[in-house]
Design a protein around this motif. Structure first.
Motif, mmCIF file in Angstrom:
data_model
loop_
_atom_site.group_PDB
_atom_site.id
_atom_site.type_symbol
_atom_site.label_atom_id
_atom_site.label_comp_id
_atom_site.label_asym_id
_atom_site.label_seq_id
_atom_site.Cartn_x
_atom_site.Cartn_y
_atom_site.Cartn_z
ATOM 1 N N PHE A 70 24.969 9.692 51.962
ATOM 2 C CA PHE A 70 26.394 9.403 51.838
ATOM 3 C C PHE A 70 27.056 10.316 50.806
ATOM 4 C CE2 PHE A 70 25.506 5.627 54.321
ATOM 5 C CZ PHE A 70 26.700 5.453 55.027
ATOM 6 N N ALA A 71 26.310 10.717 49.796
ATOM 7 C CA ALA A 71 26.846 11.686 48.836
ATOM 8 C C ALA A 71 27.070 13.035 49.514
ATOM 9 C CB ALA A 71 25.894 11.839 47.650
ATOM 10 N N LEU A 72 26.143 13.432 50.399
ATOM 11 C CA LEU A 72 26.315 14.664 51.158
ATOM 12 C C LEU A 72 27.544 14.563 52.064
ATOM 13 C CD1 LEU A 72 22.578 15.260 52.099
ATOM 14 C CD2 LEU A 72 23.957 16.788 50.692
ATOM 15 N N GLY A 73 27.715 13.392 52.681
ATOM 16 C CA GLY A 73 28.884 13.185 53.525
ATOM 17 C C GLY A 73 30.182 13.248 52.736
ATOM 18 N N ALA A 74 30.161 12.711 51.524
ATOM 19 C CA ALA A 74 31.353 12.764 50.671
ATOM 20 C C ALA A 74 31.688 14.206 50.310
ATOM 21 C CB ALA A 74 31.130 11.932 49.408
ATOM 22 N N GLY A 75 30.657 15.003 50.014
ATOM 23 C CA GLY A 75 30.895 16.412 49.708
ATOM 24 C C GLY A 75 31.519 17.146 50.875
ATOM 25 N N TYR A 76 31.045 16.840 52.072
ATOM 26 C CA TYR A 76 31.609 17.437 53.283
ATOM 27 C C TYR A 76 33.074 17.059 53.446
ATOM 28 C CZ TYR A 76 32.725 17.453 58.294
ATOM 29 O OH TYR A 76 33.349 17.596 59.505
ATOM 30 N N GLN A 77 33.386 15.767 53.296
ATOM 31 C CA GLN A 77 34.763 15.320 53.482
ATOM 32 C C GLN A 77 35.696 15.906 52.425
ATOM 33 O OE1 GLN A 77 35.566 11.235 54.255
ATOM 34 N NE2 GLN A 77 33.989 11.022 55.813
ATOM 35 N N ILE A 78 35.209 16.019 51.198
ATOM 36 C CA ILE A 78 36.054 16.544 50.119
ATOM 37 C C ILE A 78 36.416 18.009 50.373
ATOM 38 C CG2 ILE A 78 36.065 17.195 47.678
ATOM 39 C CD1 ILE A 78 34.455 14.582 47.174
ATOM 40 N N THR A 79 35.415 18.823 50.740
ATOM 41 C CA THR A 79 35.726 20.234 50.974
ATOM 42 C C THR A 79 36.591 20.406 52.214
ATOM 43 O OG1 THR A 79 33.601 20.510 52.123
ATOM 44 C CG2 THR A 79 33.689 21.148 49.796
ATOM 45 N N GLU A 80 36.390 19.581 53.231
ATOM 46 C CA GLU A 80 37.266 19.636 54.402
ATOM 47 C C GLU A 80 38.701 19.277 54.012
ATOM 48 O OE1 GLU A 80 36.776 20.010 57.964
ATOM 49 O OE2 GLU A 80 34.942 21.050 57.413
ATOM 50 N N LEU A 81 38.822 18.241 53.211
ATOM 51 C CA LEU A 81 40.149 17.767 52.807
ATOM 52 C C LEU A 81 40.880 18.802 51.969
ATOM 53 C CD1 LEU A 81 41.913 15.177 52.988
ATOM 54 C CD2 LEU A 81 40.923 14.485 50.808
ATOM 55 N N LEU A 82 40.146 19.472 51.082
ATOM 56 C CA LEU A 82 40.778 20.396 50.146
ATOM 57 C C LEU A 82 41.037 21.774 50.739
ATOM 58 C CD1 LEU A 82 38.844 19.586 46.839
ATOM 59 C CD2 LEU A 82 41.133 18.840 47.497
ATOM 60 N N PHE A 83 40.178 22.209 51.676
ATOM 61 C CA PHE A 83 40.239 23.614 52.078
ATOM 62 C C PHE A 83 40.574 23.857 53.548
ATOM 63 C CE2 PHE A 83 37.447 23.546 48.326
ATOM 64 C CZ PHE A 83 38.139 24.446 47.521
ATOM 65 N N ALA A 84 40.480 22.838 54.411
ATOM 66 C CA ALA A 84 40.802 23.076 55.823
ATOM 67 C C ALA A 84 42.242 23.539 55.988
ATOM 68 C CB ALA A 84 40.550 21.810 56.648
ATOM 69 N N GLY A 85 43.127 23.000 55.164
ATOM 70 C CA GLY A 85 44.539 23.329 55.277
ATOM 71 C C GLY A 85 44.882 24.762 54.923
ATOM 72 N N ILE A 86 44.014 25.438 54.171
ATOM 73 C CA ILE A 86 44.304 26.829 53.801
ATOM 74 C C ILE A 86 43.343 27.819 54.447
ATOM 75 C CG2 ILE A 86 45.366 26.230 51.595
ATOM 76 C CD1 ILE A 86 42.738 26.955 50.220
ATOM 77 N N ILE A 87 42.313 27.320 55.141
ATOM 78 C CA ILE A 87 41.354 28.219 55.795
ATOM 79 C C ILE A 87 41.488 28.162 57.311
ATOM 80 C CG2 ILE A 87 38.908 28.710 56.165
ATOM 81 C CD1 ILE A 87 38.358 27.749 53.341
ATOM 82 N N ALA A 88 41.327 26.982 57.881
ATOM 83 C CA ALA A 88 41.288 26.856 59.339
ATOM 84 C C ALA A 88 42.662 26.641 59.959
ATOM 85 C CB ALA A 88 40.352 25.716 59.741
ATOM 86 N N PHE A 89 43.464 25.744 59.386
ATOM 87 C CA PHE A 89 44.714 25.367 60.035
ATOM 88 C C PHE A 89 45.679 26.531 60.253
ATOM 89 C CE2 PHE A 89 44.320 20.738 58.347
ATOM 90 C CZ PHE A 89 43.225 20.564 59.173
ATOM 91 N N PRO A 90 45.829 27.464 59.289
ATOM 92 C CA PRO A 90 46.735 28.592 59.551
ATOM 93 C C PRO A 90 46.324 29.430 60.760
ATOM 94 C CG PRO A 90 46.264 28.408 57.211
ATOM 95 C CD PRO A 90 45.321 27.477 57.906
ATOM 96 N N VAL A 91 45.016 29.558 60.989
ATOM 97 C CA VAL A 91 44.548 30.342 62.130
ATOM 98 C C VAL A 91 44.877 29.621 63.431
ATOM 99 C CG1 VAL A 91 42.582 31.533 63.164
ATOM 100 C CG2 VAL A 91 42.698 31.243 60.678
ATOM 101 N N PHE A 92 44.640 28.309 63.462
ATOM 102 C CA PHE A 92 45.006 27.520 64.641
ATOM 103 C C PHE A 92 46.516 27.618 64.902
ATOM 104 C CE2 PHE A 92 40.872 25.523 64.092
ATOM 105 C CZ PHE A 92 40.502 25.242 65.396
ATOM 106 N N ALA A 93 47.308 27.496 63.846
ATOM 107 C CA ALA A 93 48.767 27.553 63.999
ATOM 108 C C ALA A 93 49.213 28.907 64.527
ATOM 109 C CB ALA A 93 49.436 27.246 62.666
ATOM 110 N N LEU A 94 48.595 29.983 64.038
ATOM 111 C CA LEU A 94 48.954 31.323 64.479
ATOM 112 C C LEU A 94 48.665 31.506 65.967
ATOM 113 C CD1 LEU A 94 49.867 34.225 63.857
ATOM 114 C CD2 LEU A 94 47.470 34.735 63.291
ATOM 115 N N LEU A 95 47.474 31.119 66.379
ATOM 116 C CA LEU A 95 47.118 31.272 67.792
ATOM 117 C C LEU A 95 47.990 30.387 68.676
ATOM 118 C CD1 LEU A 95 43.217 31.535 67.735
ATOM 119 C CD2 LEU A 95 44.904 33.347 67.953
ATOM 120 N N TYR A 96 48.328 29.207 68.172
ATOM 121 C CA TYR A 96 49.169 28.307 68.967
ATOM 122 C C TYR A 96 50.558 28.904 69.157
ATOM 123 C CZ TYR A 96 51.194 23.924 70.638
ATOM 124 O OH TYR A 96 51.824 22.968 71.401
ATOM 125 N N GLN A 97 51.030 29.679 68.212
ATOM 126 C CA GLN A 97 52.322 30.341 68.364
ATOM 127 C C GLN A 97 52.307 31.347 69.521
ATOM 128 O OE1 GLN A 97 55.278 29.710 66.717
ATOM 129 N NE2 GLN A 97 54.091 27.952 65.980
#
Length: 322
Positions: A70-97
């Protein structure tokens, strides 16, 4: 009001918004992350229910390992929460445009999104076993020698940096809204939590034929010859049947869980990074740049622990090799 708007409204009214913006000023919660946040208490309750039934069997449950998972799962969720918005989401948004089709949300496009995410998950998961760069992150999920609900939480905090989200980018380019993709992906992972158990045996034949089940997923986590690198499906098992990677669980050959080479120790940092360390060591010892780069996409067992000068490794284990 969307679920994101509702969550941000709760933060505002509770007075937590300033703290949230201080911790991660760039962060905007999305539906995918909120699904994980809402589902986590359910996961804990179900895991406790299972724990009460198997806690006296050390081959199925280890309390310290469950907490670590569960600690490993928490680490996964924290990094997803903090960094998905600046790493993955802009690329998805660009392609969707630059999407090829304008698709409105309806029953058909919702089903199309589900099928698309399932196909992408299958190939992402398959590559996570057959390409060493992706295996370096995925290995932590397979390194437990037990199979229970806590094992589902055993994820790598490096996943967002590892880039396996690129497998889903074609869906946005086709015209599927990235929000839909994220929601379906999150619901798929919620479903997959419930197939990490030994308490559920075989389900009705039609369910076993179409869907990924605990029986099929026990095979996926097995390190037995014949079980390694099989049953990659997420919600559906039909892709494995179509692409020749399906294997049934044999009651006379129960799965032995884990990877073929033990991990050095059980510290969280080791669990997250040991395969990266091995990969970079092998790259450093390679005799030329071609071989160094090949190590990123070749299978995990390819020339493991040796350079081109010394020839292939004498070991030829499939990708449950750690």
């Amino acid at each position: 009001m969307s679920i994101t708007d509702l969550m941000m409204d709760v933060l505002e009214k509770s007075g937590l918004m300033p703290l949230w913006q201080t911790v991660a000023p760039w962060l905007a919660l999305d539906e995918r992350q909120l699904i994980f946040m809402i589902a986590t208490p359910v996961f804990l309750i179900v895991a406790l229910w299972e724990y009460a039934r198997i806690r006296n069997n050390p081959t199925l449950m280890d309390s310290r390992e469950a907490i670590r998972n569960f600690a490993l799962g928490a680490g996964y969720q924290i990094t997803e929460l903090l960094f998905a918005g600046i790493i993955a989401f802009p690329v998805f948004a660009l392609l969707y445009q630059y999407r090829l089709f304008d698709l409105e949300l309806n029953v058909f496009t919702a089903f199309l999104t589900f099928i698309g995410v399932e196909i992408c998950f299958y190939w992402m998961h398959r590559c996570s076993h057959t390409m060493r760069w992706f295996w370096a992150a995925h290995v932590v999920h397979h390194s437990s020698e037990r199979m229970n609900f806590s094992t589902a939480m055993r994820q790598n905090a490096t996943n967002i940096f590892n880039g396996n989200w690129v497998f889903y980018l074609p869906l946005a380019l086709l015209g599927l809204n990235p929000v839909w993709i994220g929601v379906v992906f999150a619901l798929s992972l919620v479903y997959q939590f419930f197939i990490h158990t030994t308490l559920v045996k075989r389900l009705p034949a039609w369910v076993e034929f179409i869907f990924n089940t605990p029986s099929h997923h026990r095979v996926h986590h097995g390190r037995n010859p014949g079980y390694i690198d099989r049953n990659y499906g997420g919600v559906l098992i039909i892709w494995d049947r179509l692409f020749g990677t399906f294997t049934n669980e044999d009651e006379h050959n129960p799965p032995h869980y884990g990877i073929t080479t033990p991990i050095p120790d059980n510290r969280l940092i080791t669990l997250w990074t040991h395969e990266y360390a091995d990969l970079f060591r092998d790259m450093a010892q390679s005799s030329n740049w071609r071989e160094r780069l090949q190590r990123l996409w070749q299978p995990p067992e390819w020339r493991r622990g040796c350079s081109e000068k010394t020839g292939p490794s004498s070991q030829n284990q499939p990708s449950h090799q750690s």
